[in-house]
Design a protein around this motif. Structure first.
Motif, PDB file in Angstrom:
ATOM      1  N   GLN A 232       0.826  -1.208   0.000  1.00 14.66           N
ATOM      2  CA  GLN A 232       0.000   0.000   0.000  1.00 14.66           C
ATOM      3  C   GLN A 232       0.862   1.260   0.000  1.00 14.66           C
ATOM      4  O   GLN A 232       0.603   2.210  -0.757  1.00 14.66           O
ATOM      5  N   GLU A 233       1.904   1.287   0.823  1.00 13.67           N
ATOM      6  CA  GLU A 233       2.776   2.462   0.893  1.00 13.67           C
ATOM      7  C   GLU A 233       3.567   2.632  -0.399  1.00 13.67           C
ATOM      8  O   GLU A 233       3.751   3.759  -0.888  1.00 13.67           O
ATOM      9  N   ALA A 234       4.041   1.513  -0.977  1.00 12.71           N
ATOM     10  CA  ALA A 234       4.787   1.596  -2.230  1.00 12.71           C
ATOM     11  C   ALA A 234       3.903   2.117  -3.362  1.00 12.71           C
ATOM     12  O   ALA A 234       4.341   2.933  -4.188  1.00 12.71           O
ATOM     13  N   LEU A 235       2.662   1.661  -3.420  1.00 14.39           N
ATOM     14  CA  LEU A 235       1.744   2.152  -4.446  1.00 14.39           C
ATOM     15  C   LEU A 235       1.398   3.626  -4.218  1.00 14.39           C
ATOM     16  O   LEU A 235       1.271   4.398  -5.176  1.00 14.39           O
ATOM     17  N   THR A 236       1.263   4.016  -2.957  1.00 19.71           N
ATOM     18  CA  THR A 236       0.991   5.422  -2.659  1.00 19.71           C
ATOM     19  C   THR A 236       2.141   6.306  -3.118  1.00 19.71           C
ATOM     20  O   THR A 236       1.929   7.371  -3.712  1.00 19.71           O
ATOM     21  N   ASN A 237       3.372   5.881  -2.859  1.00 19.31           N
ATOM     22  CA  ASN A 237       4.541   6.657  -3.305  1.00 19.31           C
ATOM     23  C   ASN A 237       4.598   6.742  -4.829  1.00 19.31           C
ATOM     24  O   ASN A 237       4.932   7.794  -5.389  1.00 19.31           O
ATOM     25  N   ALA A 238       4.297   5.613  -5.498  1.00 22.98           N
ATOM     26  CA  ALA A 238       4.335   5.615  -6.961  1.00 22.98           C
ATOM     27  C   ALA A 238       3.274   6.541  -7.540  1.00 22.98           C
ATOM     28  O   ALA A 238       3.514   7.229  -8.534  1.00 22.98           O
ATOM     29  N   ALA A 239       2.101   6.573  -6.911  1.00 19.10           N
ATOM     30  CA  ALA A 239       1.014   7.395  -7.432  1.00 19.10           C
ATOM     31  C   ALA A 239       1.204   8.872  -7.127  1.00 19.10           C
ATOM     32  O   ALA A 239       0.884   9.729  -7.960  1.00 19.10           O
ATOM     33  N   ARG A 240       1.730   9.195  -5.954  1.00 16.32           N
ATOM     34  CA  ARG A 240       1.789  10.591  -5.524  1.00 16.32           C
ATOM     35  C   ARG A 240       3.109  11.277  -5.842  1.00 16.32           C
ATOM     36  O   ARG A 240       3.133  12.480  -6.120  1.00 16.32           O
ATOM     37  N   HIS A 241       4.216  10.537  -5.748  1.00 15.69           N
ATOM     38  CA  HIS A 241       5.532  11.192  -5.798  1.00 15.69           C
ATOM     39  C   HIS A 241       6.387  10.785  -6.994  1.00 15.69           C
ATOM     40  O   HIS A 241       7.235  11.566  -7.421  1.00 15.69           O
ATOM     41  N   ALA A 242       6.203   9.574  -7.519  1.00 17.59           N
ATOM     42  CA  ALA A 242       7.124   9.074  -8.541  1.00 17.59           C
ATOM     43  C   ALA A 242       6.756   9.527  -9.946  1.00 17.59           C
ATOM     44  O   ALA A 242       7.575   9.435 -10.857  1.00 17.59           O
ATOM     45  N   GLY A 243       5.522   9.998 -10.137  1.00 20.35           N
ATOM     46  CA  GLY A 243       5.100  10.357 -11.485  1.00 20.35           C
ATOM     47  C   GLY A 243       5.020   9.153 -12.398  1.00 20.35           C
ATOM     48  O   GLY A 243       5.271   9.255 -13.611  1.00 20.35           O
ATOM     49  N   ALA A 244       4.671   7.999 -11.860  1.00 20.37           N
ATOM     50  CA  ALA A 244       4.645   6.761 -12.640  1.00 20.37           C
ATOM     51  C   ALA A 244       3.347   6.647 -13.431  1.00 20.37           C
ATOM     52  O   ALA A 244       2.306   7.194 -13.047  1.00 20.37           O
TER      53      ALA A 244
END
Length: 324
Positions: A232-244
């Motif tokens: 959940q945290e990894a997906l949140t980072n990818a969606a909010r911060h990584a611009g993936a």
């Protein structure tokens, strides 16, 4: 031989050598001749160089211990300083390693209690959102529908819009409650929870795919919760911060009954940025079950978040202490 006597004898040897040279071939005239001054200065330089070299050799274990202390990270446990050198240095290194072990154990215990309390608070908030706010909004929706059915035509459309806004808010409340308390994890297990998580994060700008390998061994409740929260945290980072734009979530079996979670995105990567609270939280959760968390660049850019969970028989179920 103790460090004190080693340094004392090394300096004593240098001074005795200097005195013997003065009694021997080295003499000093009054006034001092140029040749004698050159010999004395050369002897002084040689003594200083010898003393510095001997001290560096004698104190080298302390330097290595200092570097080991500077490299300590309680979120990456297991590293220990090598026990070597004189008795005092070896004893100091042993004491430092023992202290580091106690600190790691105390941190693991405190993190377990804190995360257990956090999960309990999340469950309470999710329950209140579902029971209190959710039911209130549901009642408001029914009242709006009843009012819209009886209202005149000019007012009916406005009431329909308010009804849609209320329904959207109710859906958002339910989504937040699901994130706070993963009911699908408790009811249907980890595989279904991972599928639901990927579907939840999939949107118009982000595509999330899940790949669940065959014969993934079952995990205990604490390990499943850690795997879910890390994903959940990894997906949140990818969606909010990584611009993936694309993310893959892999759940696979490893040799010996272990399980691996891999979250791979095609975003900008972590680069040299410092780890934030989210990543540190993932590391603390991984420590609770003895798992290994690794973050790095993907084979084609982006970020790989890999969590290797040991077999259930060897996993450290630390979170049960906080709930017992």
């Amino acid at each position: 031989m103790s460090l004190y006597w080693r340094i004392f004898l090394l300096n004593a040897a240098v001074l005795v050598t200097a005195v013997l040279l003065l009694f021997g071939p080295v003499t000093v005239s009054t006034p001092v001749l140029f040749g004698e001054a050159v010999v004395l200065l050369a002897g002084l330089a040689a003594m200083l160089i010898a003393n510095a070299a001997l001290l560096r050799i004698g104190l080298a274990p302390l330097g290595r211990l200092t570097r080991a202390m500077s490299a300590v990270d309680l979120l990456r446990p297991g590293g220990r300083a090598r026990v070597e050198g004189p008795a005092e240095v070896a004893e100091l290194t042993t004491s430092f390693n023992a202290m580091l072990g106690r600190l790691e154990a105390e941190r693991a215990g405190s993190s377990a209690r804190a995360l257990s309390a956090q999960e309990a608070e999340r469950r309470r908030i999710a329950q209140e959102l579902h029971d209190e706010v959710g039911q209130t909004l549901t009642a408001v929706l029914l009242q709006l529908k009843h009012a819209a059915d009886r209202a005149p035509a000019p007012l009916r459309e406005e009431l329909r819009q308010v009804q849609e806004t209320t329904r959207t808010s109710l859906d958002e409340i339910r989504r937040i409650a699901r994130r706070l308390r993963p009911g699908v994890l408790e009811e249907l297990g980890l595989h279904s929870a991972v599928r639901a998580l990927t579907a939840e994060f999939t949107s118009g700008s982000l595509t999330v795919r899940h790949v669940i390998g065959p014969q993934v061994p079952p995990l205990d409740e604490a390990a499943e919760l850690v795997v879910y929260r890390v994903a959940q945290e990894a997906l949140t980072n990818a969606a909010r911060h990584a611009g993936a734009s694309e993310v893959e979530v892999h759940l696979s079996a490893r040799p010996g009954g272990a399980v691996r979670l891999l979250v791979r995105d095609d975003g900008r990567g972590i680069g040299s940025a410092a780890e934030g609270a989210g990543i540190q939280g993932m590391r603390e959760r991984a420590l609770l079950i003895g798992a290994d968390l690794t973050l790095g660049s993907g084979p084609q850019g982006g970020t790989d978040v890999r969590l290797d969970v040991p077999a259930p028989t060897t996993a450290a179920i630390a979170t049960t202490e906080g709930t017992s």
